[in-house]
Design a protein around this motif. Structure first.
Motif, PDB file in Angstrom:
ATOM      1  N   TYR A   8     -15.224   4.400   5.950  1.00 24.03           N
ATOM      2  CA  TYR A   8     -15.770   3.596   7.040  1.00 24.03           C
ATOM      3  C   TYR A   8     -16.005   4.475   8.268  1.00 24.03           C
ATOM      4  CZ  TYR A   8     -13.817  -0.485   4.550  1.00 24.03           C
ATOM      5  OH  TYR A   8     -13.490  -1.454   3.625  1.00 24.03           O
ATOM      6  N   ARG A   9     -17.019   4.079   9.043  1.00 28.06           N
ATOM      7  CA  ARG A   9     -17.130   4.523  10.431  1.00 28.06           C
ATOM      8  C   ARG A   9     -16.598   3.385  11.307  1.00 28.06           C
ATOM      9  NH1 ARG A   9     -22.634   3.562   8.948  1.00 28.06           N
ATOM     10  NH2 ARG A   9     -22.905   5.779   8.545  1.00 28.06           N
ATOM     11  N   VAL A  10     -16.143   3.708  12.482  1.00 34.73           N
ATOM     12  CA  VAL A  10     -15.558   2.709  13.370  1.00 34.73           C
ATOM     13  C   VAL A  10     -16.580   2.300  14.427  1.00 34.73           C
ATOM     14  CG1 VAL A  10     -13.694   2.231  15.017  1.00 34.73           C
ATOM     15  CG2 VAL A  10     -13.243   3.620  12.981  1.00 34.73           C
ATOM     16  N   LEU A  11     -16.926   1.023  14.450  1.00 38.93           N
ATOM     17  CA  LEU A  11     -17.859   0.482  15.436  1.00 38.93           C
ATOM     18  C   LEU A  11     -17.142   0.020  16.700  1.00 38.93           C
ATOM     19  CD1 LEU A  11     -20.209  -1.629  13.106  1.00 38.93           C
ATOM     20  CD2 LEU A  11     -20.404   0.780  13.752  1.00 38.93           C
ATOM     21  N   GLU A  12     -15.950  -0.519  16.526  1.00 42.25           N
ATOM     22  CA  GLU A  12     -15.094  -0.919  17.653  1.00 42.25           C
ATOM     23  C   GLU A  12     -13.667  -0.535  17.327  1.00 42.25           C
ATOM     24  OE1 GLU A  12     -15.357  -5.053  18.565  1.00 42.25           O
ATOM     25  OE2 GLU A  12     -17.541  -5.024  18.875  1.00 42.25           O
ATOM     26  N   ALA A  13     -13.045   0.245  18.193  1.00 36.34           N
ATOM     27  CA  ALA A  13     -11.664   0.662  17.978  1.00 36.34           C
ATOM     28  C   ALA A  13     -10.718  -0.522  18.156  1.00 36.34           C
ATOM     29  CB  ALA A  13     -11.300   1.777  18.949  1.00 36.34           C
ATOM     30  N   GLY A  14      -9.554  -0.424  17.522  1.00 37.56           N
ATOM     31  CA  GLY A  14      -8.559  -1.471  17.667  1.00 37.56           C
ATOM     32  C   GLY A  14      -7.364  -1.210  16.773  1.00 37.56           C
ATOM     33  N   GLU A  15      -6.367  -2.050  16.886  1.00 39.68           N
ATOM     34  CA  GLU A  15      -5.169  -1.903  16.070  1.00 39.68           C
ATOM     35  C   GLU A  15      -5.331  -2.615  14.729  1.00 39.68           C
ATOM     36  OE1 GLU A  15      -1.375  -1.284  19.059  1.00 39.68           O
ATOM     37  OE2 GLU A  15      -1.795  -3.300  18.296  1.00 39.68           O
ATOM     38  N   ILE A  16      -4.794  -1.990  13.678  1.00 39.81           N
ATOM     39  CA  ILE A  16      -4.796  -2.618  12.363  1.00 39.81           C
ATOM     40  C   ILE A  16      -3.404  -2.487  11.761  1.00 39.81           C
ATOM     41  CG2 ILE A  16      -7.247  -2.167  11.988  1.00 39.81           C
ATOM     42  CD1 ILE A  16      -6.471   0.082  10.090  1.00 39.81           C
ATOM     43  N   GLY A  17      -3.101  -3.357  10.805  1.00 40.99           N
ATOM     44  CA  GLY A  17      -1.792  -3.304  10.166  1.00 40.99           C
ATOM     45  C   GLY A  17      -1.786  -4.097   8.879  1.00 40.99           C
ATOM     46  N   ALA A  18      -0.771  -3.873   8.064  1.00 40.37           N
ATOM     47  CA  ALA A  18      -0.611  -4.625   6.827  1.00 40.37           C
ATOM     48  C   ALA A  18      -0.545  -6.115   7.140  1.00 40.37           C
ATOM     49  CB  ALA A  18       0.650  -4.170   6.110  1.00 40.37           C
ATOM     50  N   GLY A  19      -1.223  -6.895   6.311  1.00 45.99           N
ATOM     51  CA  GLY A  19      -1.275  -8.337   6.514  1.00 45.99           C
ATOM     52  C   GLY A  19      -2.505  -8.804   7.246  1.00 45.99           C
ATOM     53  N   ASP A  20      -3.230  -7.876   7.888  1.00 45.44           N
ATOM     54  CA  ASP A  20      -4.467  -8.245   8.576  1.00 45.44           C
ATOM     55  C   ASP A  20      -5.519  -8.719   7.581  1.00 45.44           C
ATOM     56  OD1 ASP A  20      -3.476  -7.588  11.037  1.00 45.44           O
ATOM     57  OD2 ASP A  20      -4.562  -5.700  11.222  1.00 45.44           O
ATOM     58  N   THR A  21      -6.407  -9.576   8.043  1.00 46.52           N
ATOM     59  CA  THR A  21      -7.550  -9.956   7.220  1.00 46.52           C
ATOM     60  C   THR A  21      -8.670  -8.936   7.389  1.00 46.52           C
ATOM     61  OG1 THR A  21      -8.429 -11.365   8.978  1.00 46.52           O
ATOM     62  CG2 THR A  21      -7.057 -12.418   7.290  1.00 46.52           C
TER      63      THR A  21
END
Length: 241
Positions: free
Chosen positions: A155-168
Motif C-alpha cells: 500500500y501507499r498511504v493517502l492519509e496517515a493515522g494510527e492502526i492496530g489489531a482489531g481495526d476494520t
C-alpha cells in the motif's frame, strides 16, 4: 462482515537483525505489536528496513499478506523443521498486516481502504526476493512464492493515522475492478508476452511507476527481464558445506 469490510488480525513490525548463517542484515522478521502504531507516508513507526533501495518508501509503505495462505503452505510444501515452524504464526513472509478473507484474487490495484485511522491504496504486488530463501532455509522459496503468486501486496498511504489489531479495513473505492493483484502477477510472470495486457498494465494510473515502466520496456524490447538476481540466493549468503 461484507465483502468490502475486513478485520486487521495483526499489525507487525521488525528490526534489522542478522539473517541466515552468514549474517545478512534484514528486517524480514516481523512480530505482532500489542499497541496502536502510527502509519506514516513511508511506513509504520518502529518498522525498519535494511535496504531502503528495495524495501519501504512511499510505494511500499505497508506489506499485506493473507494469513489464508499459511495453511496451504503447510499442507503442500515440505520444509526443514525450522522453516515450517515459522508458519505457526503470522510474520513469516515479512508482512506488516495480517488478515483472513483478503487475497491476491480479491484485491485490486488502486483499491482504497480505510484501515483504522489511516487511508491506504493498493500500489503494487510484492516481488519476492532471495531473503525468503534464507528465512525458510530453502533455496527455491522465493521462486515458489512467485510461481504460486501468493506474494502479498503493498500500500501507499493517502492519509496517515494510527492502526492496530482489531481495526476494520473498509474498501472505499475500486477504480480498476478488472485488475486484481493476481492478474498483475499473471501478466508479469505467466502471460509474459500478452501485449494487450502489457499495454493495459502500462496505463494503470494507480500502479507503481516502476511496474508500469517494466510493462513499457517489455513492450518496446519484446524481451522479458531477468529475475535471477532477485530470486537466487547469492553464493556469499549460502550455507557453508
Amino acid at each position: 462482515m461484507s465483502d468490502t469490510v475486513f478485520r486487521v488480525d495483526a499489525v507487525l513490525t521488525g528490526v534489522v537483525a542478522p539473517l541466515g548463517d552468514n549474517g545478512k542484515q534484514s528486517a524480514i522478521g516481523k512480530v505482532p505489536v500489542d499497541r496502536r502504531v502510527w502509519l506514516g507516508e513511508t511506513g509504520l513507526d518502529g518498522d525498519e528496513q535494511a535496504e531502503r533501495k528495495h524495501h519501504g518508501g512511499p510505494e511500499k509503505a505497508l506489506l499485506h499478506y493473507a494469513f489464508d495462505h499459511y495453511a496451504v503452505w503447510r499442507d503442500e510444501w515440505s520444509m526443514p523443521r525450522d522453516g515450517l515452524t515459522r508458519l505457526d504464526t503470522c510474520g513469516a513472509f515479512g508482512e506488516n498486516i495480517s488478515t483472513l478473507g483478503m487475497t491476491e484474487a480479491t484485491v485490486c490495484v488502486g483499491d482504497v481502504y480505510r484501515m483504522g485511522g489511516a487511508l491506504v491504496q493498493v500500489s503494487q504486488p510484492r516481488q519476492p526476493c532471495w531473503k525468503l530463501n534464507l528465512r525458510f532455509e530453502r533455496d527455491d522459496m522465493s521462486r515458489r512464492v512467485q510461481d504460486t503468486r501468493r506474494t502479498g501486496w503493498y500500500y501507499r498511504v493517502l492519509e496517515a493515522g494510527e492502526i492496530g489489531a482489531g481495526d476494520t479495513i473498509e474498501r472505499l473505492a475500486r477504480p480498476h475492478p478488472g485488475w486484481t493483484v493476481e492478474r498483475l502477477l499473471r501478466v508479469l510472470y505467466v502471460d509474459r508476452d500478452d501485449r494487450g495486457a502489457l499495454e493495459g498494465m502500462a496505463n494503470l494510473d494507480t500502479l507503481t511507476p516502476s511496474w508500469r515502466a517494466t510493462a513499457s520496456k517489455r513492450l518496446a524490447s519484446g524481451k522479458v527481464e531477468s529475475w535471477s538476481s532477485r530470486l537466487d540466493t547469492p553464493v556469499s549468503q549460502k550455507q557453508d558445506t
